[in-house]
Design an enzyme around this catalytic site. Structure first.
Site, PDB file in Angstrom:
ATOM      1  CG  HIS A  42      -1.863  -1.163   1.242  1.00 21.87           C
ATOM      2  ND1 HIS A  42      -1.460  -2.440   1.590  1.00 21.87           N
ATOM      3  CD2 HIS A  42      -3.195  -1.241   0.950  1.00 21.87           C
ATOM      4  CE1 HIS A  42      -2.508  -3.255   1.524  1.00 21.87           C
ATOM      5  NE2 HIS A  42      -3.565  -2.555   1.142  1.00 21.87           N
ATOM      6  CB  SER A 135       6.913   3.200   2.864  1.00 19.67           C
ATOM      7  OG  SER A 135       5.746   3.056   2.065  1.00 19.67           O
ATOM      8  CG  ASP A 181      -6.226  -5.956  -3.142  1.00 18.63           C
ATOM      9  OD1 ASP A 181      -5.364  -5.784  -2.264  1.00 18.63           O
ATOM     10  OD2 ASP A 181      -7.358  -6.398  -2.894  1.00 18.63           O
ATOM     11  CG  ASP A 202       1.352   1.888   6.056  1.00 16.96           C
ATOM     12  OD1 ASP A 202       0.495   1.934   6.956  1.00 16.96           O
ATOM     13  OD2 ASP A 202       1.910   2.898   5.602  1.00 16.96           O
TER      14      ASP A 202
END
Length: 328
Positions: A42, A135, A181, A202
Site C-alpha cells: 500500500h 515508504s 490490490d 501499511d
C-alpha cells in the site's frame, strides 16, 4: 474514521515510528551481497509536501516530525509493568530529554529527511522542512543495482502521483509501480528469485475488514516464503480489530516458529473528552505499532534506544509510553 489519503497524515507521530523502523530494516537488509526484493503493498503517493493543503489541514505533522525536532518536552508518567508472556519486553516513558544526542536509528531518520530538504540540512530550521518521504522513497534510497522494489497502490490519484514521483528518480526497471490490490498481488511474488525479501504492509484501515485481510495476507506470505521479513504497521485505537491484529500476528509467528518483534508508541490518551460547550472531542490517533516477523537481530537494540526519545519528544500527556516485545 481515517482519511484514505496518507497526505493528510504525512509526518505524524505514527510516521516517525514507522519510518524510523523501516530505515533500520532497510539499512540492515541491504548490507548483504544477495539481491533483495522489497514489496510495498500500500505504497501511497511516495512523496508529500509538509506545506501542502492536506498536511496543513490535518495539522498532524505538527504533533509528529515538527514536534520531534523542536525543543525537548518533559515526559510524565512512570514506567509501566512489562506485558506478561513474552520472551523479552520493555515498556515505559522516557526520562527528560534526549539531550546528549539522537539514538542512532532516529539520527538515520533525520539524516534521510535532510537529504531530501537541502535548505533544512543547511540551516537546521524546521520551517525549511517541506518534503516528506513515504515508504517507497525510503525503501528506494537503500537499494543497490541488484535489488528490486515493487509498489502497489489502488487509489487512482495516489497511483498517478506515485508513478510520476518514481519516474523522476530515473531508476528504470528497478522500481515497478502497479495499480493493483497489494494484498492479492503479493502472492505472485513469493518466493522471490533470490530468496530474500522484505514485505511492508501499511493499509489505511479505513475499512475494518483490512485488519482481517492483513492477518490473512501475512499468514499466506509466511506459508509461501517462511524466511522473508514481514513488516506491518497498525493503528492502536478503541476498536477490537485493532487490538486483535498484533495478537494474531504473534500467534502466526509462534506457530510458524519464526522470530517476531512488536514495537508500539503511545503519545496520548485514547479517551473521549469534551470542550467547554460540552461537545465531544475525539482524540484522533493516540498510538500505533510496528509488527515484524523475522526481524534483524539488531532491530530490538535500535528501537530500545529510539523509543524513549520518541516518548520524551512526541508525548502529549501522561499516557505517553512505549512497548517493545519480541520472541522466537
Amino acid at each position: 474514521m481515517f482519511s484514505y489519503r496518507h497526505a493528510f497524515h504525512a509526518g505524524n507521530h505514527a510516521d516517525v515510528l514507522k519510518h524510523t523502523t523501516l530505515i533500520a530494516l532497510m539499512k540492515y537488509l541491504t548490507q548483504k551481497d544477495t539481491a533483495l526484493t522489497v514489496i510495498d503493498t500500500h505504497a501511497g503517493a511516495g512523496l508529500y509536501r509538509l506545506d501542502g493543503d492536506y498536511t496543513e489541514t490535518s495539522g498532524e505533522a505538527q504533533e509528529g516530525i515538527f514536534r520531534l525536532l523542536s525543543e525537548p518536552k518533559t515526559p510524565a508518567a512512570p514506567a509501566k509493568k512489562a506485558p506478561a508472556g513474552t520472551k523479552t519486553a520493555a515498556t515505559g516513558t522516557a526520562k527528560p530529554a534526549a539531550a546528549p544526542g539522537w539514538a542512532p536509528a532516529l539520527q538515520d531518520y533525520i539524516d534521510l529527511l535532510r537529504g531530501l530538504n537541502p535548505q533544512f540540512a543547511e540551516t537546521g530550521n524546521i520551517a525549511h522542512l517541506k518534503i516528506y518521504p513515504g515508504s517507497p522513497f525510503i525503501e528506494q534510497q537503500f537499494l543497490s543495482g541488484r535489488d528490486k522494489l515493487k509498489l502497489f497502490e489502488l487509489h487512482p490519484t495516489d497511483f498517478k502521483s506515485l508513478s510520476g514521483n518514481i519516474e523522476q528518480l530515473g531508476v528504470g526497471r528497478q522500481v515497478a509501480v502497479s495499480r493493483e490490490d497489494g494484498f492479492e498481488a503479493l502472492k505472485t511474488f513469493l518466493p522471490p528469485p533470490a530468496r530474500r525479501a522484505m514485505v511492508f504492509c501499511d493499509p489505511s484501515y479505513e475499512m475494518k475488514s483490512d485488519y482481517g485481510r492483513v492477518a490473512t495476507c501475512m499468514a499466506d506470505a509466511v506459508k509461501r516464503f517462511a524466511t522473508g521479513t514481514y513488516v506491518v504497521w497498525y493503528p492502536i485505537i478503541p476498536r477490537p480489530e485493532a487490538h486483535d491484529l498484533p495478537r494474531k500476528l504473534k500467534t502466526l509467528a509462534v506457530k510458524a516458529s519464526r522470530s517476531w518483534l512488536n514495537a508500539a508508541l503511545t503519545v496520548k490518551s485514547s479517551k473521549l473528552t469534551t470542550d467547554t460547550s460540552g461537545e465531544v472531542i475525539r482524540p484522533g490517533l493516540p498510538a500505533s505499532g510496528m509488527f515484524v516477523i523475522n526481524p534483524p537481530h539488531t532491530l530490538k537494540a535500535e528501537l530500545q534506544a529510539a523509543l524513549p526519545q520518541m516518548v520524551a519528544l512526541l508525548g502529549q500527556d501522561r499516557n505517553a509510553s512505549f512497548t517493545l516485545e519480541h520472541g522466537g
